[in-house]
Design a protein around this motif. Structure first.
Motif, PDB file in Angstrom:
ATOM      1  N   ALA A   1      -6.414   0.447   1.691  1.00 45.06           N
ATOM      2  CA  ALA A   1      -6.307   0.049   0.288  1.00 45.06           C
ATOM      3  C   ALA A   1      -4.854   0.069  -0.186  1.00 45.06           C
ATOM      4  CB  ALA A   1      -7.162   0.959  -0.583  1.00 45.06           C
ATOM      5  N   PHE A   2      -4.109   1.093   0.198  1.00 38.19           N
ATOM      6  CA  PHE A   2      -2.690   1.142  -0.170  1.00 38.19           C
ATOM      7  C   PHE A   2      -1.941  -0.042   0.428  1.00 38.19           C
ATOM      8  CE2 PHE A   2      -3.615   5.504  -1.314  1.00 38.19           C
ATOM      9  CZ  PHE A   2      -2.680   5.814  -2.299  1.00 38.19           C
ATOM     10  N   GLU A   3      -2.233  -0.331   1.689  1.00 43.70           N
ATOM     11  CA  GLU A   3      -1.563  -1.441   2.372  1.00 43.70           C
ATOM     12  C   GLU A   3      -1.836  -2.768   1.659  1.00 43.70           C
ATOM     13  OE1 GLU A   3      -1.739  -3.694   6.725  1.00 43.70           O
ATOM     14  OE2 GLU A   3      -2.677  -1.724   6.474  1.00 43.70           O
ATOM     15  N   ILE A   4      -3.110  -3.005   1.323  1.00 50.50           N
ATOM     16  CA  ILE A   4      -3.474  -4.260   0.662  1.00 50.50           C
ATOM     17  C   ILE A   4      -2.887  -4.320  -0.745  1.00 50.50           C
ATOM     18  CG2 ILE A   4      -5.415  -5.574  -0.270  1.00 50.50           C
ATOM     19  CD1 ILE A   4      -7.057  -4.656   2.150  1.00 50.50           C
ATOM     20  N   ALA A   5      -2.947  -3.206  -1.471  1.00 46.22           N
ATOM     21  CA  ALA A   5      -2.401  -3.185  -2.837  1.00 46.22           C
ATOM     22  C   ALA A   5      -0.917  -3.524  -2.825  1.00 46.22           C
ATOM     23  CB  ALA A   5      -2.639  -1.819  -3.474  1.00 46.22           C
ATOM     24  N   GLY A   6      -0.199  -2.964  -1.865  1.00 46.80           N
ATOM     25  CA  GLY A   6       1.217  -3.266  -1.779  1.00 46.80           C
ATOM     26  C   GLY A   6       1.474  -4.709  -1.382  1.00 46.80           C
ATOM     27  N   ARG A   7       0.694  -5.218  -0.456  1.00 50.81           N
ATOM     28  CA  ARG A   7       0.908  -6.579   0.031  1.00 50.81           C
ATOM     29  C   ARG A   7       0.594  -7.615  -1.059  1.00 50.81           C
ATOM     30  NH1 ARG A   7      -1.079  -5.845   4.637  1.00 50.81           N
ATOM     31  NH2 ARG A   7      -3.204  -6.571   4.406  1.00 50.81           N
ATOM     32  N   LEU A   8      -0.429  -7.360  -1.873  1.00 52.77           N
ATOM     33  CA  LEU A   8      -0.822  -8.338  -2.890  1.00 52.77           C
ATOM     34  C   LEU A   8      -0.051  -8.187  -4.202  1.00 52.77           C
ATOM     35  CD1 LEU A   8      -4.714  -8.445  -2.434  1.00 52.77           C
ATOM     36  CD2 LEU A   8      -2.977  -9.963  -1.459  1.00 52.77           C
ATOM     37  N   GLY A   9       0.649  -7.081  -4.353  1.00 53.29           N
ATOM     38  CA  GLY A   9       1.450  -6.914  -5.565  1.00 53.29           C
ATOM     39  C   GLY A   9       0.750  -6.205  -6.699  1.00 53.29           C
ATOM     40  N   TYR A  10      -0.279  -5.402  -6.410  1.00 57.42           N
ATOM     41  CA  TYR A  10      -0.898  -4.584  -7.459  1.00 57.42           C
ATOM     42  C   TYR A  10       0.120  -3.575  -7.989  1.00 57.42           C
ATOM     43  CZ  TYR A  10      -5.762  -6.137  -6.909  1.00 57.42           C
ATOM     44  OH  TYR A  10      -6.928  -6.873  -6.914  1.00 57.42           O
TER      45      TYR A  10
END
Length: 302
Positions: free
Chosen positions: A23-32
């Protein structure tokens, strides 16, 4: 370009059956703008040092902590519900999160339910962290309805300092969402952004795919003085690939930013996906939980 005042975070529950670290990885990649950590059976979600390491590594702040109050988390951190809340508060304070999300007690937790309203007030007065009590819903099976929460699934019937409104739960409850938000008033401190179609199941659809007034609620927040966070908490467990899951989460982020943005402005776009990097060693060591439960309907709702 003006950026909406309300930050948009990703709930770590939104990537199930993937892990907190993912979740951290995806949040960072998508710009959350950050994450809300669902504390559940994933060991990383329970480990403050591992969470801090993930936050620092991915440069994604932890904005909220969801206390372990699902059916599947009855023994996470403790079997005592007040100890769970104390640990959630301590985690929030150490991680820099402003909010602890908590559900009303299950009806069979009689003593906890009896003391819940006064106890939440007492804990709220001991910290700057907000305890935002979340609306729930009746449990339904065919034509039968069970009132599983006490004092009530409709948390606006009781006096709390701060509320969380969850739009999947309003759909499942088949209640008037905007009327509930009006009752919350200035005490609305946190939003779980999702959608639903009134199913007995807690659907947590991507916003815009159900019949909830997601756009209206977000537009109402801008200029209202709302100083909490909007957290995307959607169900992606049926995604057939990483790309499909991330597309759903990118769509939800774009939806939130579009409707939070003041008229005539362009919301901040999602960041271009960077190359994948190796996550902190501590998170890798305890990364993947057992697959015996999920933070959703079977666990008493998220």
């Amino acid at each position: 370009m003006r950026v909406p005042a309300a930050k948009v975070a990703l709930s770590t529950a939104s990537v199930y059956p993937e892990t907190t670290a993912t979740a951290f990885e995806i949040a960072g990649r998508l710009g959350y703008d950050g994450v809300e950590v669902m504390v559940w059976t994933d060991p990383v979600s329970q480990d403050i040092d591992a969470l801090r390491g993930l936050s620092d590594f991915h440069e994604v702040p932890i904005l909220a902590v969801h206390a372990p109050c699902l059916l599947i988390t009855q023994r996470v951190w403790s079997s005592d519900p007040w100890t769970k809340l104390q640990r959630a508060r301590a985690a929030a304070e150490k991680l820099g999160a402003s909010t602890v999300v908590v559900h009303p007690p299950f009806r069979w937790q009689r003593q906890y339910a009896r003391d819940f309203v006064s106890g939440i007030w007492r804990m709220a007065e001991e910290t700057d962290v907000r305890f935002a009590v979340e609306n729930m819903y009746p449990w339904r099976y065919r034509d039968r309805e069970m009132l599983a929460y006490a004092p009530d699934w409709d948390v606006t019937k009781d006096d709390y300092r701060h509320f969380t409104v969850d739009l999947s739960h309003t759909a499942t409850a088949r209640t008037d969402t905007l009327a509930m938000v009006d009752r919350m008033g200035e005490r609305l401190g946190h939003v779980h952004l999702a959608d639903g179609k009134g199913s007995a199941k807690d659907e947590h659809l991507v916003p815009g795919r159900g019949d909830q007034p997601c756009a209206e609620l977000l537009r109402g927040l801008r200029g209202s003085g709302f100083d909490g966070h909007v957290v995307v908490e959607v169900n992606t467990r049926r995604a057939m690939s990483v790309a499909e899951r991330e597309a759903d989460l990118a769509e939800a982020l774009a939806f939130a930013r579009h409707h939070l943005a003041p008229p005539g402005t362009v919301p901040a776009p999602a960041a271009a996906p960077p190359a994948r990097a190796q996550e902190p060693a501590q998170a890798r060591r305890i990364r993947r939980p057992g697959r015996g439960g999920r933070p959703g309907r079977a666990g008493g709702a998220a």
